[in-house]
Design a protein around this motif. Structure first.
Motif, mmCIF file in Angstrom:
data_model
loop_
_atom_site.group_PDB
_atom_site.id
_atom_site.type_symbol
_atom_site.label_atom_id
_atom_site.label_comp_id
_atom_site.label_asym_id
_atom_site.label_seq_id
_atom_site.Cartn_x
_atom_site.Cartn_y
_atom_site.Cartn_z
ATOM 1 N N GLY A 38 65.541 19.566 11.149
ATOM 2 C CA GLY A 38 66.282 18.529 10.453
ATOM 3 C C GLY A 38 67.007 18.969 9.205
ATOM 4 N N TRP A 39 67.032 20.267 8.921
ATOM 5 C CA TRP A 39 67.662 20.774 7.700
ATOM 6 C C TRP A 39 69.020 21.405 8.008
ATOM 7 C CZ3 TRP A 39 65.556 19.608 3.090
ATOM 8 C CH2 TRP A 39 64.194 19.259 3.060
ATOM 9 N N THR A 40 69.970 21.194 7.111
ATOM 10 C CA THR A 40 71.285 21.835 7.201
ATOM 11 C C THR A 40 71.359 22.933 6.151
ATOM 12 O OG1 THR A 40 72.348 19.782 7.931
ATOM 13 C CG2 THR A 40 73.780 21.497 7.017
ATOM 14 N N LEU A 41 71.646 24.144 6.582
ATOM 15 C CA LEU A 41 71.723 25.278 5.663
ATOM 16 C C LEU A 41 72.966 25.141 4.781
ATOM 17 C CD1 LEU A 41 70.532 28.059 4.827
ATOM 18 C CD2 LEU A 41 72.074 29.077 6.542
ATOM 19 N N MET A 42 72.773 25.217 3.463
ATOM 20 C CA MET A 42 73.869 25.080 2.511
ATOM 21 C C MET A 42 74.211 26.401 1.817
ATOM 22 S SD MET A 42 74.429 21.868 2.933
ATOM 23 C CE MET A 42 75.627 21.545 1.640
ATOM 24 N N HIS A 43 73.197 27.261 1.665
ATOM 25 C CA HIS A 43 73.405 28.510 0.918
ATOM 26 C C HIS A 43 72.306 29.492 1.308
ATOM 27 C CE1 HIS A 43 74.471 31.109 -2.500
ATOM 28 N NE2 HIS A 43 73.185 31.212 -2.751
ATOM 29 N N ASP A 44 72.689 30.746 1.541
ATOM 30 C CA ASP A 44 71.705 31.757 1.908
ATOM 31 C C ASP A 44 72.126 33.089 1.293
ATOM 32 O OD1 ASP A 44 69.553 33.008 2.997
ATOM 33 O OD2 ASP A 44 70.273 32.983 5.073
ATOM 34 N N ILE A 75 69.028 27.551 0.392
ATOM 35 C CA ILE A 75 69.091 26.128 0.048
ATOM 36 C C ILE A 75 69.493 25.336 1.290
ATOM 37 C CG2 ILE A 75 70.195 24.374 -1.407
ATOM 38 C CD1 ILE A 75 70.743 26.584 -3.451
ATOM 39 N N TRP A 76 68.778 24.232 1.506
ATOM 40 C CA TRP A 76 69.069 23.324 2.608
ATOM 41 C C TRP A 76 69.237 21.900 2.078
ATOM 42 C CZ3 TRP A 76 64.979 26.719 2.469
ATOM 43 C CH2 TRP A 76 64.892 27.704 3.466
ATOM 44 N N ARG A 130 66.301 21.160 -0.627
ATOM 45 C CA ARG A 130 65.184 22.100 -0.654
ATOM 46 C C ARG A 130 65.702 23.498 -0.944
ATOM 47 N NH1 ARG A 130 61.736 22.982 4.742
ATOM 48 N NH2 ARG A 130 63.601 24.161 5.295
ATOM 49 N N MET A 131 65.066 24.162 -1.891
ATOM 50 C CA MET A 131 65.415 25.544 -2.218
ATOM 51 C C MET A 131 64.167 26.415 -2.119
ATOM 52 S SD MET A 131 66.999 27.148 -5.763
ATOM 53 C CE MET A 131 65.620 26.547 -6.762
ATOM 54 N N ASN A 161 74.917 14.217 -3.837
ATOM 55 C CA ASN A 161 74.537 15.134 -2.763
ATOM 56 C C ASN A 161 75.219 16.492 -2.918
ATOM 57 O OD1 ASN A 161 72.908 13.185 -1.542
ATOM 58 N ND2 ASN A 161 74.585 12.400 -0.296
ATOM 59 N N GLN A 162 76.477 16.470 -3.321
ATOM 60 C CA GLN A 162 77.216 17.714 -3.513
ATOM 61 C C GLN A 162 76.661 18.492 -4.703
ATOM 62 O OE1 GLN A 162 81.511 17.763 -4.893
ATOM 63 N NE2 GLN A 162 81.809 18.487 -2.794
ATOM 64 N N GLY A 163 76.327 17.756 -5.771
ATOM 65 C CA GLY A 163 75.834 18.419 -6.977
ATOM 66 C C GLY A 163 74.410 18.915 -6.854
ATOM 67 N N GLY A 164 73.618 18.273 -5.968
ATOM 68 C CA GLY A 164 72.221 18.663 -5.838
ATOM 69 C C GLY A 164 72.042 20.114 -5.439
ATOM 70 N N SER A 165 72.885 20.590 -4.521
ATOM 71 C CA SER A 165 72.769 21.974 -4.062
ATOM 72 C C SER A 165 73.259 22.963 -5.110
ATOM 73 C CB SER A 165 73.569 22.168 -2.766
ATOM 74 O OG SER A 165 72.992 21.414 -1.719
#
Length: 234
Positions: A25-31, A39-40, A53-54, A188-192
């Motif tokens: 259920g997680w979308t990868l945002m940064h690796d 970060i997901w 989640r980081m 949501n955009q700022g959270g990551s």
């Protein structure tokens, strides 16, 4: 009518751990493999605010990071946005209700404050540490005119020592509504983007904590105590 606040039970820590470790259920945002940071985001069924989640590696023992995240006096040293932070009510040895206010880093946007119930657990063998919180309403913590009262659905940290004994794996999980006029998509955009900033700060200040603490109330760590957890009392 007096409001009572229940101590976190074993299930709440188990659920928090499960979310931190889950794969679905997680979308990868940064690796970033070089910095060991991932970060997901995950959509929420109950809120337009996503869960962030980081997972990262920090160059300090898990027990030290646990102390850093607890120590409000030390946070005043490194959190430039912090205005106030204090305990409102001590529920027991592992739960409290606290207040935090922070100034906004952006011109024209009001600062945010929180009234949160915080709970913490550390395993007897030092293999795991958990701190998590959620917002509550408390009669001794009314809203203030200079701040927008934000709301933590769930925010917390899971810390585990790595095999080298000098570093740890750190999971930061948050679903926080900043309220006010800031729309959900912007939150949501700022959270990551906020999560890596927190990591950078912790990476800088955590290695300095042991020396700092040796000169500032070295014997005062109320978050470390022998009080039984609520499920151990039954």
């Amino acid at each position: 009518m007096e409001r009572k606040y229940e101590s976190a039970n074993k299930e709440s820590y188990d659920n928090f751990r499960s979310v931190c470790d889950s794969a679905d259920g997680w979308t990868l945002m940064h690796d970033d493999h070089k910095k060991h940071v991932t970060i997901w985001q995950q959509h929420s069924k109950d809120s337009p605010i996503h869960v962030v989640r980081m997972r990262a590696t920090l160059p300090v023992p898990a027990s030290v990071l646990y102390d850093v995240l607890h120590d409000a006096d030390y946070r005043k040293e490194w959190d430039e946005n912090m205005v106030e932070g204090y305990c409102i009510e001590q529920i027991d040895g592992h739960n409290d209700v606290g207040y935090y206010s922070g100034k906004s880093p952006f011109f024209g946007i009001s600062g945010r404050d929180f009234c949160n119930q915080r709970s913490w657990w550390d395993s007897p063998d030092g293999s795991e540490y958990i701190i998590h919180n959620h917002s509550v309403i408390h009669p001794s913590c009314p809203e203030k005119k200079d701040y927008v009262r934000a709301w933590s659905h769930l925010t917390g940290y899971l810390i585990r020592p790595n095999q080298d004994g000098t570093s740890c794996t750190f999971v930061y999980l948050t679903q926080t509504d900043l309220k006010g006029w800031i729309p959900a998509w912007a939150i949501n955009q700022g959270g990551s983007k906020f999560a890596p900033q927190l990591l950078d700060k912790l990476g800088r200040v955590s290695p300095l904590y042991v020396e700092w603490k040796s000169k500032h109330k070295p014997d005062e760590k109320p978050w470390i105590n022998s009080d039984p957890y609520i499920w151990e009392k039954n």
